[in-house]
Scaffold this active site. Structure first.
Site, short mmCIF file in Angstrom:
data_model
loop_
_atom_site.label_atom_id
_atom_site.label_comp_id
_atom_site.label_asym_id
_atom_site.label_seq_id
_atom_site.Cartn_x
_atom_site.Cartn_y
_atom_site.Cartn_z
N THR A 106 0.81 -1.21 0.00
CA THR A 106 0.00 0.00 0.00
C THR A 106 0.85 1.27 0.00
O THR A 106 1.98 1.26 0.53
CB THR A 106 -0.90 -0.02 1.26
OG1 THR A 106 -1.51 1.26 1.41
CG2 THR A 106 -0.11 -0.31 2.54
N ASP A 107 0.28 2.35 -0.51
CA ASP A 107 0.97 3.65 -0.46
C ASP A 107 1.03 4.20 0.97
O ASP A 107 1.79 5.13 1.25
CB ASP A 107 0.30 4.67 -1.40
CG ASP A 107 -1.15 4.96 -1.06
OD1 ASP A 107 -1.72 4.30 -0.16
OD2 ASP A 107 -1.73 5.87 -1.69
N GLU A 108 0.22 3.61 1.87
CA GLU A 108 0.19 4.14 3.25
C GLU A 108 1.51 3.95 3.98
O GLU A 108 1.75 4.60 4.99
CB GLU A 108 -0.95 3.49 4.04
CG GLU A 108 -2.30 3.77 3.42
CD GLU A 108 -3.48 3.65 4.37
OE1 GLU A 108 -3.27 3.49 5.58
OE2 GLU A 108 -4.61 3.71 3.87
N LYS B 205 2.23 -3.22 7.30
CA LYS B 205 2.50 -3.41 5.86
C LYS B 205 3.94 -3.00 5.54
O LYS B 205 4.62 -3.66 4.74
CB LYS B 205 1.51 -2.61 5.01
CG LYS B 205 0.08 -3.11 5.04
CD LYS B 205 -0.12 -4.51 4.46
CE LYS B 205 0.07 -4.58 2.97
NZ LYS B 205 -0.32 -5.92 2.43
N TYR C 136 -1.85 -0.30 10.98
CA TYR C 136 -1.98 -1.04 9.71
C TYR C 136 -0.78 -0.78 8.81
O TYR C 136 -0.12 -1.71 8.33
CB TYR C 136 -3.29 -0.64 8.99
CG TYR C 136 -3.29 -0.99 7.52
CD1 TYR C 136 -3.33 -2.31 7.08
CD2 TYR C 136 -3.23 0.02 6.53
CE1 TYR C 136 -3.31 -2.63 5.72
CE2 TYR C 136 -3.22 -0.29 5.18
CZ TYR C 136 -3.27 -1.61 4.78
OH TYR C 136 -3.25 -1.93 3.44
P1 NAD Z 1 -9.54 -7.42 2.21
O1 NAD Z 1 -9.51 -7.12 3.67
O2 NAD Z 1 -10.78 -7.16 1.45
O3 NAD Z 1 -9.15 -8.95 1.96
C1 NAD Z 1 -8.10 -9.59 2.64
C2 NAD Z 1 -8.26 -11.09 2.45
O4 NAD Z 1 -7.16 -11.74 3.13
C3 NAD Z 1 -9.54 -11.66 3.05
O5 NAD Z 1 -10.17 -12.51 2.13
C4 NAD Z 1 -9.08 -12.42 4.28
O6 NAD Z 1 -9.90 -13.52 4.60
C5 NAD Z 1 -7.69 -12.86 3.84
N1 NAD Z 1 -6.79 -13.14 4.97
C6 NAD Z 1 -6.60 -12.39 6.09
N2 NAD Z 1 -5.72 -12.99 6.92
C7 NAD Z 1 -5.31 -14.13 6.28
C8 NAD Z 1 -4.39 -15.15 6.62
N3 NAD Z 1 -3.70 -15.13 7.77
N4 NAD Z 1 -4.21 -16.17 5.75
C9 NAD Z 1 -4.91 -16.22 4.59
N5 NAD Z 1 -5.81 -15.28 4.23
C10 NAD Z 1 -6.01 -14.23 5.06
O7 NAD Z 1 -8.31 -6.61 1.60
P2 NAD Z 1 -8.16 -5.95 0.15
O8 NAD Z 1 -8.69 -4.57 0.20
O9 NAD Z 1 -8.63 -6.91 -0.87
O10 NAD Z 1 -6.56 -5.83 0.10
C11 NAD Z 1 -5.77 -6.91 -0.40
C12 NAD Z 1 -4.30 -6.53 -0.29
O11 NAD Z 1 -4.06 -5.34 -1.02
C13 NAD Z 1 -3.86 -6.25 1.15
O12 NAD Z 1 -2.56 -6.76 1.31
C14 NAD Z 1 -3.85 -4.72 1.25
O13 NAD Z 1 -2.90 -4.28 2.19
C15 NAD Z 1 -3.45 -4.36 -0.17
N6 NAD Z 1 -3.94 -3.04 -0.63
C16 NAD Z 1 -5.27 -2.70 -0.52
C17 NAD Z 1 -5.71 -1.47 -1.02
C18 NAD Z 1 -7.16 -1.06 -0.93
O14 NAD Z 1 -7.47 0.10 -1.22
N7 NAD Z 1 -8.08 -1.94 -0.58
C19 NAD Z 1 -4.80 -0.59 -1.61
C20 NAD Z 1 -3.44 -0.98 -1.70
C21 NAD Z 1 -3.03 -2.21 -1.22
O1 DAU Z 2 -4.16 3.90 0.41
C1 DAU Z 2 -4.37 2.52 0.32
C2 DAU Z 2 -5.19 2.06 1.50
O2 DAU Z 2 -6.52 2.54 1.28
C3 DAU Z 2 -5.19 0.54 1.67
O3 DAU Z 2 -3.90 0.12 2.00
C4 DAU Z 2 -6.16 0.13 2.81
O4 DAU Z 2 -6.22 -1.27 2.88
C5 DAU Z 2 -7.54 0.68 2.47
O5 DAU Z 2 -8.43 0.38 3.52
C6 DAU Z 2 -7.46 2.19 2.26
O6 DAU Z 2 -7.14 2.86 3.50
P1 DAU Z 2 -7.90 4.22 3.94
O7 DAU Z 2 -7.77 4.38 5.41
O8 DAU Z 2 -7.49 5.35 3.07
O9 DAU Z 2 -9.41 3.79 3.51
P2 DAU Z 2 -10.83 4.01 4.20
O10 DAU Z 2 -11.84 3.61 3.20
O11 DAU Z 2 -10.90 3.43 5.56
O12 DAU Z 2 -10.87 5.61 4.36
C7 DAU Z 2 -10.71 6.47 3.24
C8 DAU Z 2 -10.75 7.89 3.77
O13 DAU Z 2 -12.09 8.19 4.20
C9 DAU Z 2 -9.86 8.15 4.97
O14 DAU Z 2 -9.34 9.46 4.88
C10 DAU Z 2 -10.81 8.05 6.16
C11 DAU Z 2 -12.12 8.55 5.60
N1 DAU Z 2 -13.35 7.93 6.16
C12 DAU Z 2 -13.44 6.58 6.17
C13 DAU Z 2 -14.56 5.97 6.67
C14 DAU Z 2 -14.65 4.45 6.72
C15 DAU Z 2 -14.39 8.74 6.59
O15 DAU Z 2 -14.31 9.97 6.54
N2 DAU Z 2 -15.51 8.12 7.09
C16 DAU Z 2 -15.63 6.77 7.16
O16 DAU Z 2 -16.68 6.27 7.64
#
Ligand code: NAD
Ligand code: DAU
Length: 370
Positions: free
Chosen positions: A137-139, A166, A162
């Protein structure tokens, strides 16, 4: 290697994993081994239509289960690993980071150890093409001021539990390449949105709350900026990195689409209004609400809330030829439509009954694989 290659996807029942598994099945002839622990975020209902597909093999298990991972690698001889399994929600990590440490750091370490042992004994030709794609992630880069972008040279400055977990996993992946030569590629992507996203994240939470006439909780002043990318564009980038990425390289993935959270919430309200006008939504009428925007509610800020993320994706574009294709307005409209068109999926996720659904429909299989 003869026949179709096998690819191991971890976390393939989560949001991005489900979209990636579908794309891999669509665009390659690979057999997909999908290893997922099925935490609250894993949902096999998202893969229900693939239940009979002989190219999709779902394994219920933990990436930290060394014996299981070893057996899977030995039995299926994958040509590569896409590692997505993680705890992914910042708010949950603020409540309790234990699972984040366990899966994102310890789990990744165990997976790396088994991947290394497997890679070392591969014949030279297979070893040369094997890739461990670490999806991050970019975070990990922390927070930006008003200007500038995260590049691959930006230092790791994680601010949430988190992102700290990562970043730790990114460091282990880097170390396994540097120390042992494991052919890894790491990707750091910005905020994804699209079908199958668990409604704890901003976009699905807001759009489903709007449809239900529930408050739209904006953290702080709503001025925090995120850089949005459609999940299909992210998955296309992961495939491009797998095919053309350089070993040991880090790639930042983003679609150069920065928006404040407040802007996003207003756009969601407008998109929901187009698909389901407030005047025709009985739940809103009952509450006397005339505009979806009337539901916007400012709530206390997330502790340690990063102010701005923005990705410079020039390296991934230059080295792999990848380009994002989905504009935000179209992507958001498509996403709102997807949630409206899948009321059962939404209902099961929101009520928690998707876990009963998994037991009923996959129970025998989950037992068998334990
Ligand atoms: P998600 O939470 O929707 O899915 C995560 C999956 O991993 C789930 O199906 C969960 O059951 C599985 N999991 C958790 N712990 C596990 C374990 N110990 N063994 C096997 N499986 C396990 O997450 P996502 O949003 O699909 O993100 C997927 C990946 O991409 C993550 O590594 C996250 O950090 C990264 N990522 C997400 C975003 C985003 O915006 N969602 C952006 C950048 C990177
Ligand atoms: O940048 C990549 C990341 O983006 C991934 O690595 C994470 O897995 C993914 O969850 C996401 O993280 P964020 O914290 O940016 O996503 P989230 O959807 O939780 O929140 C997006 C923005 O919105 C953040 O600034 C917090 C705000 N927010 C979020 C929720 C859930 C609100 O204002 N209200 C809310 O109820």
């Amino acid at each position: 290697m003869t026949g179709s290659p096998c690819l191991l996807v971890t976390g393939g029942a989560g949001f991005i994993g489900v979209n990636l598994v579908r794309r891999l099945l669509r665009e390659t002839d690979a057999l997909i081994l999908n290893l997922d622990k099925l935490t609250y975020a894993g949902n096999l209902e998202s893969l229900a239509d693939l239940a009979g597909d002989p190219r999709h093999n779902f394994i219920h298990g933990d990436i930290a289960d060394r014996e299981l991972v070893r057996k899977l690698l030995t039995d299926h001889q994958p040509a590569g690993i896409f590692h997505l399994a993680a705890e992914s929600h910042v708010d949950r990590s603020i409540e309790d980071a234990g699972d984040f440490l366990q899966t994102n750091v310890v789990g990744t370490y165990h997976l790396l150890q088994e991947a290394l042992a497997y890679w070392k004994q591969l014949p030279a030709q297979q070893a040369a093409t094997f890739r461990f794609i670490h999806v991050s992630t970019d975070e990990v880069y922390g927070s930006l001021g008003q200007d500038g972008f995260f590049t691959e040279e930006s230092p790791a400055r994680p601010n949430s539990p988190y992102s700290a977990s990562k970043a730790a996993s990114d460091h282990f992946v880097r170390a396994f390449h540097h120390t042992y030569g494991l052919p890894v590629v790491t990707t750091n992507c910005s905020n994804n949105y699209g079908p199958y996203q668990f409604p704890e994240k901003l976009i699905p939470l807001m759009l489903l709350n709007a449809l239900d006439g529930k408050p739209l909780p904006v953290y702080g002043d709503g001025g925090n900026v995120r850089d949005w990318i459609h999940v299909e564009d992210h998955c296309a980038a992961l495939m491009a990195v797998w095919r053309y990425g350089r070993v040991g390289q880090v790639y930042n993935i983003g679609a150069a689409d920065e928006r404040t959270n407040l802007d996003i919430v207003h756009q969601i309200c407008a998109a929901v209004e187009r698909e389901m006008p407030v005047a025709k939504n009985p739940r809103l009428a009952q509450k006397g609400i005339r505009n979806y925007t009337d539901l916007i509610t400012y709530v206390p800020d997330r502790p340690g809330h990063d102010r701005r993320y923005a990705i410079d994706p020039s390296r991934v574009k230059a080295q792999t030829g990848w380009q994002p294709v989905m504009g935000f307005a179209d992507g958001l409209r498509q996403t709102v439509r997807w949630y409206l068109d899948h009321p059962d999926w939404v209902e099961h996720v929101r009520s928690g009954t998707y876990q009963d659904w998994m037991k009923q429909n996959y129970g025998w299989r989950l037992e068998e694989k334990k």
